[in-house]
Write a protein that holds these residues in place. Sequence first.
Motif, PDB file in Angstrom:
ATOM      1  N   ILE A   9       0.770  -1.299   0.003  1.00 32.00           N
ATOM      2  CA  ILE A   9       0.000   0.261  -0.269  1.00 32.00           C
ATOM      3  C   ILE A   9       0.863   1.374   0.040  1.00 32.00           C
ATOM      4  N   ALA A  10       1.987   1.142   0.668  1.00 32.80           N
ATOM      5  CA  ALA A  10       2.838   2.581   0.651  1.00 32.80           C
ATOM      6  C   ALA A  10       3.406   2.728  -0.639  1.00 32.80           C
ATOM      7  N   LYS A  11       3.584   1.535  -1.380  1.00 33.27           N
ATOM      8  CA  LYS A  11       4.301   1.738  -2.806  1.00 33.27           C
ATOM      9  C   LYS A  11       3.440   2.561  -3.639  1.00 33.27           C
ATOM     10  N   PRO A  19      -7.289   9.059  -6.911  1.00 38.17           N
ATOM     11  CA  PRO A  19      -7.671   8.549  -5.618  1.00 38.17           C
ATOM     12  C   PRO A  19      -8.500   7.377  -5.815  1.00 38.17           C
ATOM     13  N   ASP A  20      -9.338   7.042  -6.602  1.00 41.99           N
ATOM     14  CA  ASP A  20     -10.275   5.826  -6.948  1.00 41.99           C
ATOM     15  C   ASP A  20      -9.414   4.710  -7.105  1.00 41.99           C
ATOM     16  N   ASP A  21      -8.057   4.863  -7.789  1.00 44.38           N
ATOM     17  CA  ASP A  21      -7.355   3.731  -8.092  1.00 44.38           C
ATOM     18  C   ASP A  21      -6.623   3.374  -6.774  1.00 44.38           C
ATOM     19  N   LEU A  22      -6.296   4.148  -5.903  1.00 48.27           N
ATOM     20  CA  LEU A  22      -5.971   4.181  -4.450  1.00 48.27           C
ATOM     21  C   LEU A  22      -6.725   3.322  -3.763  1.00 48.27           C
ATOM     22  N   MET A  23      -7.840   3.709  -3.504  1.00 45.34           N
ATOM     23  CA  MET A  23      -8.971   3.268  -2.781  1.00 45.34           C
ATOM     24  C   MET A  23      -9.287   1.682  -3.173  1.00 45.34           C
ATOM     25  N   GLU A  24      -9.204   1.425  -4.549  1.00 48.22           N
ATOM     26  CA  GLU A  24      -9.372   0.057  -4.982  1.00 48.22           C
ATOM     27  C   GLU A  24      -8.262  -0.900  -4.473  1.00 48.22           C
ATOM     28  N   THR A  25      -7.065  -0.327  -4.514  1.00 48.61           N
ATOM     29  CA  THR A  25      -5.664  -1.122  -4.215  1.00 48.61           C
ATOM     30  C   THR A  25      -6.049  -1.419  -2.676  1.00 48.61           C
ATOM     31  N   VAL A  26      -6.542  -0.238  -1.920  1.00 48.54           N
ATOM     32  CA  VAL A  26      -6.364  -0.491  -0.449  1.00 48.54           C
ATOM     33  C   VAL A  26      -7.405  -1.606   0.143  1.00 48.54           C
ATOM     34  N   TYR A  27      -8.504  -1.541  -0.741  1.00 46.41           N
ATOM     35  CA  TYR A  27      -9.625  -2.590  -0.511  1.00 46.41           C
ATOM     36  C   TYR A  27      -9.143  -3.946  -0.846  1.00 46.41           C
ATOM     37  N   GLN A  28      -8.563  -4.184  -1.886  1.00 41.94           N
ATOM     38  CA  GLN A  28      -8.112  -5.516  -2.377  1.00 41.94           C
ATOM     39  C   GLN A  28      -6.983  -6.079  -1.452  1.00 41.94           C
ATOM     40  N   THR A 146      -2.029   2.218  10.792  1.00 40.04           N
ATOM     41  CA  THR A 146      -0.862   2.454   9.845  1.00 40.04           C
ATOM     42  C   THR A 146      -1.361   2.639   8.474  1.00 40.04           C
ATOM     43  N   ILE A 147      -2.234   1.834   7.815  1.00 34.62           N
ATOM     44  CA  ILE A 147      -2.509   1.891   6.538  1.00 34.62           C
ATOM     45  C   ILE A 147      -3.373   3.508   6.266  1.00 34.62           C
ATOM     46  N   VAL A 148      -4.113   3.794   7.207  1.00 31.42           N
ATOM     47  CA  VAL A 148      -4.761   5.099   7.158  1.00 31.42           C
ATOM     48  C   VAL A 148      -4.018   6.261   7.044  1.00 31.42           C
ATOM     49  N   ASP A 149      -3.004   6.114   7.874  1.00 26.92           N
ATOM     50  CA  ASP A 149      -1.732   7.234   7.720  1.00 26.92           C
ATOM     51  C   ASP A 149      -1.289   7.605   6.361  1.00 26.92           C
ATOM     52  N   GLN A 150      -1.092   6.214   5.618  1.00 31.56           N
ATOM     53  CA  GLN A 150      -0.462   6.150   4.396  1.00 31.56           C
ATOM     54  C   GLN A 150      -1.515   6.893   3.489  1.00 31.56           C
ATOM     55  N   ILE A 151      -2.717   6.367   3.403  1.00 33.97           N
ATOM     56  CA  ILE A 151      -3.609   6.791   2.732  1.00 33.97           C
ATOM     57  C   ILE A 151      -4.039   8.546   2.693  1.00 33.97           C
ATOM     58  N   VAL A 153      -1.866  11.003   3.625  1.00 36.11           N
ATOM     59  CA  VAL A 153      -0.850  11.413   2.859  1.00 36.11           C
ATOM     60  C   VAL A 153      -1.071  11.492   1.350  1.00 36.11           C
ATOM     61  N   ALA A 154      -1.417  10.336   0.839  1.00 36.50           N
ATOM     62  CA  ALA A 154      -1.454   9.950  -0.584  1.00 36.50           C
ATOM     63  C   ALA A 154      -2.485  10.781  -1.102  1.00 36.50           C
ATOM     64  N   LEU A 155      -3.777  10.888  -0.448  1.00 33.82           N
ATOM     65  CA  LEU A 155      -4.863  11.810  -0.966  1.00 33.82           C
ATOM     66  C   LEU A 155      -4.504  12.965  -1.000  1.00 33.82           C
TER      67      LEU A 155
END
Length: 207
Positions: A9-11, A19-28, A146-151, A153-155
């Motif tokens: 997820i960090a990568k 943002p939609d691609d990022l959310m899809e990756t997080v979910y998967q 931990t995941i939330v913090d990365q998301i 910053v990315a958003l």
Amino acid sequence: ERLTIVNHIAKTASAALNPDDLMETVYQEIVPTFQLDGFFIALYDQEANELEFRFHVDEGARIPPERRPLGGFSSLVVAQKKPLIIRDLEREPEYQPMVMSIGTGKHPASWLGAPLLVGEQVLGVINVQSYRPHVWDEEDELLLFTIVDQIAVALENVRLFEEARDRAERLAVVNRITNATSAVLDLDDLMETVYRELVPTFQPDAF
């Protein structure tokens, strides 16, 4: 396995431009670990005091994006700017009046949500939920945070990138129209050029 999820997820987050691609990756990535029934990422509109449920899945069914007034458990996450952990809703009566049903309409037994924070600004809420109690332990909770913090910053990076891109596109429109005004000798041609340049930005019904 948890570290692999975080790294992947960090990568993705560091390279995300959509943002939609990022959310899809997080979910998967988190589905196999959390064995969740429901998941959403909602973006917070402070001015309207609304949540835009940008990515929402309930029992495997994709729910179309929608906006809702701030309420339910998510309102506590936004207001307090800290995670909310409900391990067994039936045994936590203080939260029962705040239940909001979306998707299948069922009430979650386990609800884990955290704010997407950049500094003191709340960008939104990420949530995993289950219709069974006591699904996740403290390590699961830590993984999500931990995941939330990365998301978050990315958003924020995506938002800044989109703002910069929009400014560049608008400046390009101005430059092209400026060049047309100095080069086009026919008034009708000039009007046609101005119209073509403005339509993508303004998307007007009439001009």
